[in-house]
Write a protein that holds these residues in place. Structure first.
Motif, PDB file in Angstrom:
ATOM      1  N   ASP A 227     -51.274 -45.379  30.060  1.00  0.00           N
ATOM      2  CA  ASP A 227     -51.861 -46.617  29.536  1.00  0.00           C
ATOM      3  C   ASP A 227     -51.389 -46.887  28.110  1.00  0.00           C
ATOM      4  O   ASP A 227     -51.058 -48.033  27.753  1.00  0.00           O
ATOM      5  CB  ASP A 227     -53.383 -46.531  29.547  1.00  0.00           C
ATOM      6  N   THR A 228     -51.376 -45.864  27.264  1.00  0.00           N
ATOM      7  CA  THR A 228     -50.988 -46.050  25.859  1.00  0.00           C
ATOM      8  C   THR A 228     -49.544 -46.492  25.744  1.00  0.00           C
ATOM      9  O   THR A 228     -49.217 -47.428  24.997  1.00  0.00           O
ATOM     10  CB  THR A 228     -51.207 -44.746  25.075  1.00  0.00           C
ATOM     11  N   VAL A 229     -48.668 -45.826  26.466  1.00  0.00           N
ATOM     12  CA  VAL A 229     -47.244 -46.169  26.373  1.00  0.00           C
ATOM     13  C   VAL A 229     -46.968 -47.507  27.050  1.00  0.00           C
ATOM     14  O   VAL A 229     -46.217 -48.334  26.515  1.00  0.00           O
ATOM     15  CB  VAL A 229     -46.383 -45.044  26.981  1.00  0.00           C
ATOM     16  N   GLN A 230     -47.569 -47.752  28.205  1.00  0.00           N
ATOM     17  CA  GLN A 230     -47.328 -49.012  28.907  1.00  0.00           C
ATOM     18  C   GLN A 230     -47.811 -50.210  28.091  1.00  0.00           C
ATOM     19  O   GLN A 230     -47.164 -51.267  28.064  1.00  0.00           O
ATOM     20  CB  GLN A 230     -48.003 -49.003  30.270  1.00  0.00           C
ATOM     21  N   ARG A 231     -48.940 -50.037  27.413  1.00  0.00           N
ATOM     22  CA  ARG A 231     -49.463 -51.126  26.576  1.00  0.00           C
ATOM     23  C   ARG A 231     -48.438 -51.529  25.513  1.00  0.00           C
ATOM     24  O   ARG A 231     -48.227 -52.723  25.250  1.00  0.00           O
ATOM     25  CB  ARG A 231     -50.773 -50.686  25.916  1.00  0.00           C
TER      26      ARG A 231
END
Length: 263
Positions: A227-231
């Motif tokens: 989630d952190t990287v995709q955001r």
């Protein structure tokens, strides 16, 4: 060119890169028995392995070497500093060691391997870029993205990238202060946020598949890292396929040409 992780995390790290008839292991931080079992799942044996690339001497990256060198004569490539540490610790390994200075390029079959410096609390930690039918880069076990890593990895098609911990989870978690400071320091591990920022820079340089690796079991989850990287990747005008390597089992094949590396 395809990548399979055989294990990824603080319990052990080992990865297989295959390009045509060339097969390279990156690290050997699990037992030789597990490495052989993983290779067998992929239709390979130790006799098919052309070389082992070692990033540094910590046990979760080298614990399988002691048994491996007793039974298999496979060249082991690593930095001179790491080679010295391995020679001290493992009987019979010295004749198999192929020290390679950071900043140099060498060949294994048709693959060209670039060695670059990382920042970790080890003798002389390094990581690698491999160019063959495609370009693949590896960056784990580093407290920050070194200038050498930034330069060497620019333009790779596929990147295996450390996303070790969530900073707030680590700070509020049960680890002793000294261990927290080590992980958060410049010779520690990349956080999810640091991985996200580098992933975005790599996406702008043309990287199209990123595999998050070396996740902490205590201070992260695969979903949190993703989630952190995709955001952050969502803010970049580039289509990047993002995956998270499993901790303890053989992964599906990763690479820009295989369908499993997709959203």
């Amino acid at each position: 060119m395809t990548i399979h992780t055989l294990a990824s995390g603080s319990e052990g790290n080992c990865l297989l890169l295959s390009d045509g008839g060339v097969h390279l292991l990156l690290d050997a931080g699990i037992s030789t028995r597990r490495i052989k079992a993983g290779l067998l799942q992929l239709g390979l044996t130790m006799a098919d392995v052309d070389g082992v690339l070692i990033t540094h001497e910590h046990s979760d990256h080298v614990s399988g070497l002691q048994t491996m060198v007793k039974h298999h004569r496979i060249p082991i490539y690593t930095s001179p500093g790491t080679a010295r540490q391995l020679a001290y610790r493992i009987a019979g390994i010295e004749s198999l060691l192929r020290p390679v200075e950071p900043g140099t390029v060498f060949s294994v079959g048709d693959c060209r391997v670039t060695v670059f410096r990382t920042s970790h609390d080890a003798a002389q930690s390094v990581d690698y870029r491999v160019d063959g039918s495609a370009a693949v880069g590896f960056l784990t076990d580093t407290g920050f993205v070194t200038p050498e890593a930034e330069t060497a990895l620019a333009g790779v098609d596929t990147l295996v990238l450390e996303s070790n911990h969530d900073v707030e989870w680590l700070r509020s978690g049960p680890y002793p202060y000294s261990l927290k400071a080590r992980i958060l320091g410049d010779e520690g591990h990349l956080s999810n946020d640091a991985a996200a920022e580098f992933a975005a820079r790599m996406a702008r340089c043309g990287t199209r598949c990123i595999i998050l690796a070396h996740l902490s079991r205590e201070n992260n989850t695969p979903q949190r890292a993703w989630d952190t990287v995709q955001r952050r990747l969502n803010t970049v005008e580039a289509e990047v396929l993002l995956e998270v390597a499993p901790r303890s089992e053989v992964s599906p094949p990763y690479g820009t040409e295989v369908p499993v590396c997709s959203e």
